[in-house]
Write a protein that holds these residues in place. Sequence first.
Motif, PDB file in Angstrom:
ATOM      1  N   SER A   8       0.837  -1.215   0.000  1.00  0.00           N
ATOM      2  CA  SER A   8       0.000   0.000   0.000  1.00  0.00           C
ATOM      3  C   SER A   8       0.865   1.256   0.000  1.00  0.00           C
ATOM      4  O   SER A   8       0.563   2.225  -0.701  1.00  0.00           O
ATOM      5  CB  SER A   8      -0.919   0.019   1.222  1.00  0.00           C
ATOM      6  OG  SER A   8      -1.834  -1.032   1.180  1.00  0.00           O
ATOM      7  N   SER A  12       1.039   4.090  -2.930  1.00  0.00           N
ATOM      8  CA  SER A  12       0.740   5.478  -2.605  1.00  0.00           C
ATOM      9  C   SER A  12       1.858   6.417  -3.036  1.00  0.00           C
ATOM     10  O   SER A  12       1.607   7.472  -3.618  1.00  0.00           O
ATOM     11  CB  SER A  12       0.483   5.625  -1.107  1.00  0.00           C
ATOM     12  OG  SER A  12      -0.606   4.824  -0.734  1.00  0.00           O
ATOM     13  N   SER A  15       2.146   6.730  -6.844  1.00  0.00           N
ATOM     14  CA  SER A  15       1.020   7.405  -7.504  1.00  0.00           C
ATOM     15  C   SER A  15       1.315   8.870  -7.796  1.00  0.00           C
ATOM     16  O   SER A  15       0.644   9.476  -8.632  1.00  0.00           O
ATOM     17  CB  SER A  15      -0.245   7.288  -6.662  1.00  0.00           C
ATOM     18  OG  SER A  15      -0.163   8.082  -5.500  1.00  0.00           O
ATOM     19  N   GLN A  31      -1.346   0.260  -9.436  1.00  0.00           N
ATOM     20  CA  GLN A  31      -2.356  -0.275  -8.523  1.00  0.00           C
ATOM     21  C   GLN A  31      -2.724  -1.703  -8.910  1.00  0.00           C
ATOM     22  O   GLN A  31      -2.900  -2.563  -8.052  1.00  0.00           O
ATOM     23  CB  GLN A  31      -3.611   0.599  -8.524  1.00  0.00           C
ATOM     24  CG  GLN A  31      -4.730   0.075  -7.634  1.00  0.00           C
ATOM     25  CD  GLN A  31      -4.379   0.111  -6.168  1.00  0.00           C
ATOM     26  OE1 GLN A  31      -4.151   1.181  -5.616  1.00  0.00           O
ATOM     27  NE2 GLN A  31      -4.335  -1.038  -5.522  1.00  0.00           N
ATOM     28  N   ALA A  54      -4.658   1.967  -0.326  1.00  0.00           N
ATOM     29  CA  ALA A  54      -3.961   2.720  -1.373  1.00  0.00           C
ATOM     30  C   ALA A  54      -4.897   3.737  -2.022  1.00  0.00           C
ATOM     31  O   ALA A  54      -4.500   4.882  -2.264  1.00  0.00           O
ATOM     32  CB  ALA A  54      -3.393   1.773  -2.420  1.00  0.00           C
ATOM     33  N   ILE A  57      -5.437   6.683   0.465  1.00  0.00           N
ATOM     34  CA  ILE A  57      -4.253   7.550   0.548  1.00  0.00           C
ATOM     35  C   ILE A  57      -4.083   8.344  -0.737  1.00  0.00           C
ATOM     36  O   ILE A  57      -3.791   9.543  -0.710  1.00  0.00           O
ATOM     37  CB  ILE A  57      -2.997   6.724   0.884  1.00  0.00           C
ATOM     38  CG1 ILE A  57      -3.116   6.139   2.295  1.00  0.00           C
ATOM     39  CG2 ILE A  57      -1.734   7.577   0.753  1.00  0.00           C
ATOM     40  CD1 ILE A  57      -2.088   5.081   2.627  1.00  0.00           C
ATOM     41  N   ARG A  58      -4.269   7.692  -1.887  1.00  0.00           N
ATOM     42  CA  ARG A  58      -4.143   8.396  -3.170  1.00  0.00           C
ATOM     43  C   ARG A  58      -5.164   9.524  -3.286  1.00  0.00           C
ATOM     44  O   ARG A  58      -4.851  10.602  -3.792  1.00  0.00           O
ATOM     45  CB  ARG A  58      -4.316   7.409  -4.331  1.00  0.00           C
ATOM     46  CG  ARG A  58      -3.129   6.513  -4.517  1.00  0.00           C
ATOM     47  CD  ARG A  58      -3.319   5.465  -5.595  1.00  0.00           C
ATOM     48  NE  ARG A  58      -3.816   6.061  -6.813  1.00  0.00           N
ATOM     49  CZ  ARG A  58      -4.730   5.496  -7.603  1.00  0.00           C
ATOM     50  NH1 ARG A  58      -5.255   4.330  -7.303  1.00  0.00           N
ATOM     51  NH2 ARG A  58      -5.106   6.094  -8.708  1.00  0.00           N
TER      52      ARG A  58
END
Length: 158
Positions: A8, A12, A15, A31, A54, A57-58
């Motif tokens: 994760s 993140s 990204s 992802q 993830a 957070i993204r």
Amino acid sequence: MTYTAIISAIVSVSSTIVYIPVGFAKIFPVQHLANVLTAVLVGPYYAVIQALLASTIRNIMGTGSLFAFPGSMIGALFAGFVYSKTKNLMLTAFGEVIGTGIFGAMAAYPIATLILGQEAALFGLVPAFIISSFAGAAFAFFLLSIMERNHVLKRLEN
């Protein structure tokens, strides 16, 4: 839990570097790579948790969209169930593509139209989701195949 948290975090962080804006969606193949890896290493439920973490957070960081939730979570679930039943890496990658590309896109359609107020065609989301999930799942397949060939995968699996 450790694999889930580490994957994760990698998703993140990456990204902010690797994504492709397509309309009001952001295609993020990393992802889907993570979904397949997590599905194989720790199973379907932790794969869904990884996708949820993830995606959350993204979205907080502004590098994701609301489409990250249904797409990644459904794809991770499909990949995890396929792997748990077949132990076949190719089918697992295909499960990610079907889960995200078709069912995730279908689940994202109401988000686009009802929540975001965007004029979206259902079949406009499907190709973008399929392309993104195929790229990530293909990379995961090659990575996991190398790990399997070198007997690393058996040591890492739960």
